[in-house]
Every structure is written in C-alpha cells, then in structure tokens.
Design an enzyme around this catalytic site. Sequence first.
Site, PDB file in Angstrom:
ATOM      1  N   HIS A 123      87.487  86.505 113.254  1.00  0.00           N
ATOM      2  CA  HIS A 123      86.201  86.918 112.637  1.00  0.00           C
ATOM      3  C   HIS A 123      85.367  85.712 112.202  1.00  0.00           C
ATOM      4  O   HIS A 123      84.183  85.868 111.880  1.00  0.00           O
ATOM      5  CB  HIS A 123      86.432  87.802 111.412  1.00  0.00           C
ATOM      6  CG  HIS A 123      87.082  89.112 111.713  1.00  0.00           C
ATOM      7  ND1 HIS A 123      86.568  90.000 112.634  1.00  0.00           N
ATOM      8  CD2 HIS A 123      88.220  89.688 111.219  1.00  0.00           C
ATOM      9  CE1 HIS A 123      87.367  91.068 112.685  1.00  0.00           C
ATOM     10  NE2 HIS A 123      88.376  90.898 111.845  1.00  0.00           N
ATOM     11  N   ASP A 160      93.709  92.705 118.712  1.00  0.00           N
ATOM     12  CA  ASP A 160      93.668  93.049 117.286  1.00  0.00           C
ATOM     13  C   ASP A 160      92.825  94.332 117.143  1.00  0.00           C
ATOM     14  O   ASP A 160      91.901  94.559 117.922  1.00  0.00           O
ATOM     15  CB  ASP A 160      93.016  91.893 116.521  1.00  0.00           C
ATOM     16  CG  ASP A 160      93.071  92.070 115.009  1.00  0.00           C
ATOM     17  OD1 ASP A 160      93.919  91.419 114.372  1.00  0.00           O
ATOM     18  OD2 ASP A 160      92.261  92.854 114.463  1.00  0.00           O
ATOM     19  N   HIS A 162      90.636  95.082 115.116  1.00  0.00           N
ATOM     20  CA  HIS A 162      89.240  94.787 114.765  1.00  0.00           C
ATOM     21  C   HIS A 162      88.571  93.983 115.882  1.00  0.00           C
ATOM     22  O   HIS A 162      89.228  93.152 116.519  1.00  0.00           O
ATOM     23  CB  HIS A 162      89.179  93.975 113.460  1.00  0.00           C
ATOM     24  CG  HIS A 162      89.856  94.653 112.305  1.00  0.00           C
ATOM     25  ND1 HIS A 162      91.147  94.341 111.913  1.00  0.00           N
ATOM     26  CD2 HIS A 162      89.419  95.632 111.480  1.00  0.00           C
ATOM     27  CE1 HIS A 162      91.477  95.112 110.878  1.00  0.00           C
ATOM     28  NE2 HIS A 162      90.445  95.895 110.592  1.00  0.00           N
ATOM     29  N   ASP A 247      97.621  94.954 114.180  1.00  0.00           N
ATOM     30  CA  ASP A 247      97.169  95.972 113.226  1.00  0.00           C
ATOM     31  C   ASP A 247      96.673  97.255 113.894  1.00  0.00           C
ATOM     32  O   ASP A 247      96.200  98.165 113.217  1.00  0.00           O
ATOM     33  CB  ASP A 247      96.102  95.402 112.267  1.00  0.00           C
ATOM     34  CG  ASP A 247      95.079  94.527 112.966  1.00  0.00           C
ATOM     35  OD1 ASP A 247      95.091  94.454 114.208  1.00  0.00           O
ATOM     36  OD2 ASP A 247      94.250  93.908 112.258  1.00  0.00           O
TER      37      ASP A 247
HETATM   38 ZN   LIG Z   1      92.543  92.909 112.530  1.00  0.00          ZN
END
Ligand SMILES: [Zn+2]
Length: 312
Positions: A123, A160, A162, A247
């Site tokens: 991120h 991931d 996200h 995750d």
């Molecule tokens: Zn994540």
Amino acid sequence: MTILYFDERFLEHETGKHPESPERLRAIGTELTRSGLRDRCRAGETRLATVEELISIHDGKYRERLEKFASMGGGWIEQDTFVSPNSYAAASRAAGTCISAVDQVMASVDKNALCLVRPPGHHALAHDAMGFCLFNNVAIAAQRAIVTHRLERVLVVDWDVHHGNGTQDIFYERQDVWFLSAHRFPFYPGTGKKNETGTGKGLGTKFNLPVAFGTTRKDYLTQFESVFQDCIEKCRPQLILISAGFDAHADDPIGSLGLQTEDFETLSRLVIDAAKTHCQGRIVSCLEGGYNVTRLAESVGCHLKELLKASE
Ligand SMILES: [Zn+2]
C-alpha cells in the site's frame, strides 16, 4: 534450494495491539521450525537498503520525514499505520532484504526466495505511508531487477486480499513492471477496478481482478487462473515477484475472501509453473498481510513447501 530470509530484527517494528504485529512473524518462525521446512532452505542474509535504493522509488522528503518521525519516538504516521523508534530500520531492512533476494535469484543457482519481512509494503505510495506499509518492498525489488539486472519485463503478482494500490500507482505509466492483483472488492483501499489497466506506455500492463465477498473458493481460483494466464502470455516475464499476503483466508479477522490454507498451494503452483515456462523458475516472494497468526503460519508453510518442491 529456496532462499529463506528471516530476521529477529523485523520484530523490532513494534505496533502494540495492532493486527500487523511482531506475533505474526513469531508464529511463522515457530511453524517453519516445527514442520522442518526451515531446515530445508538456504538461510539468506538480510540487509538494510541504502538511501539511494529507497529513493529509487520513494520521494526523498518522505524518506527523511519517516526517519525523523521514528527517531523522535514515532506514533501514528497516518490513520492505520503505527511507527515505533525501530520501525525505520525494520522497514529499511525489509526493502533491502527484498533487493538482496532479487540479486541472489538473478545470480545464483537458487531460483526462488521467500522474504519473511515486515512491515509489509504494497500500500505504500512513493510519497507516503499507507495501510500498515512504510516502504514498498516489492516495488523497490522490481526497480532493482529493471535497473541493476537490466530486465525488460518483471511481473508482480499480488494475491493479498487488499488491492496493491501503492505498487500499481508507482508503475502505472510504465511498461517494464507488470502487475496483477486479485482482491476483495469493494473493500479497502477502494482501488483495483477491472478497467484500471495502466496508462501511457503502461497501458495494458496492469491486471485487476476484483472479487466480491461471498465468491466461492472454486470461482475465485478459476477467475484467478484465467486472468493470470492472460497476463502471463502477454507479459512473458523475466522474473516474477509475489506480494504474498495471506489475508484472503476464510479465518482472517480483517480480510477474508473464503480461501482455505491449501488454496495458497494452488496459487503458488500456478505462479511456479509460469515461472518455469518463462523465467527459469525465478521467483522472489515477499510477505504482505495475513492477520490470523495460526492460519498465516500454516499458509506460509504451504507456500514455502511449493517453492521448495520447485527448487529441488
Ligand atoms: Zn492485506
């Protein structure tokens, strides 16, 4: 052999009750020792990134601000991201370790590596921290492969849960670093729509697979494979980097996309097979998220088992 990077100094990025805690790495270490997987790997040496390496991707002012913020005692550098006094050093070591893994995989007989680093990176933006991430480890590693090893096409695969917004943003206009992200959508950080495919010279080099919560494991894997094969055929990567977050596991407290531990075996095999076809098996995998420490440790074990199988 797979090169395994693990270093107690990554535990010094102390975050209190935050889900991205040192406990994550401790649990992984215990599991890899218990299962004997750790002993089957070559131990890689972690290192700090140089300032020059960090600013190959990040804004110099941001790097200075982060270093100062940590040295003054730290705190919340943005709403989700905590910094402790040793976080700058840990983040610099995370980035330096991923660089080192690229150098090793490009130069040695060991064709894949797993970097168990923290803080995570995908991120992190060029000019700011975001979403538990300080430096974008995988982006810095990709830049190393392009600049130092003179590769023309590096692929970052991000599974991931996200969207890897930082990585996408950094390379959005570039054609040398390809990017594929499969992620829960709509979800944090809000980017990663299917029509985000790059711009300018980078047009067509970014692949996004937004997946709705409630999608079955089978459908997730089918969709992933389809987008991945399309991307691989177009990219023909010379090196694959993985933003390996775990995750998307059904039991993850902050992510979850219904995956089970063994699904990370399937994902790993897909990437490994493509790497064998296109780039002599060269893979550098960098840890991102995963917040149920037990499931995280099991899933990393599954992932590493496949990397080891491929490198023996
Ligand atoms: Zn994540």
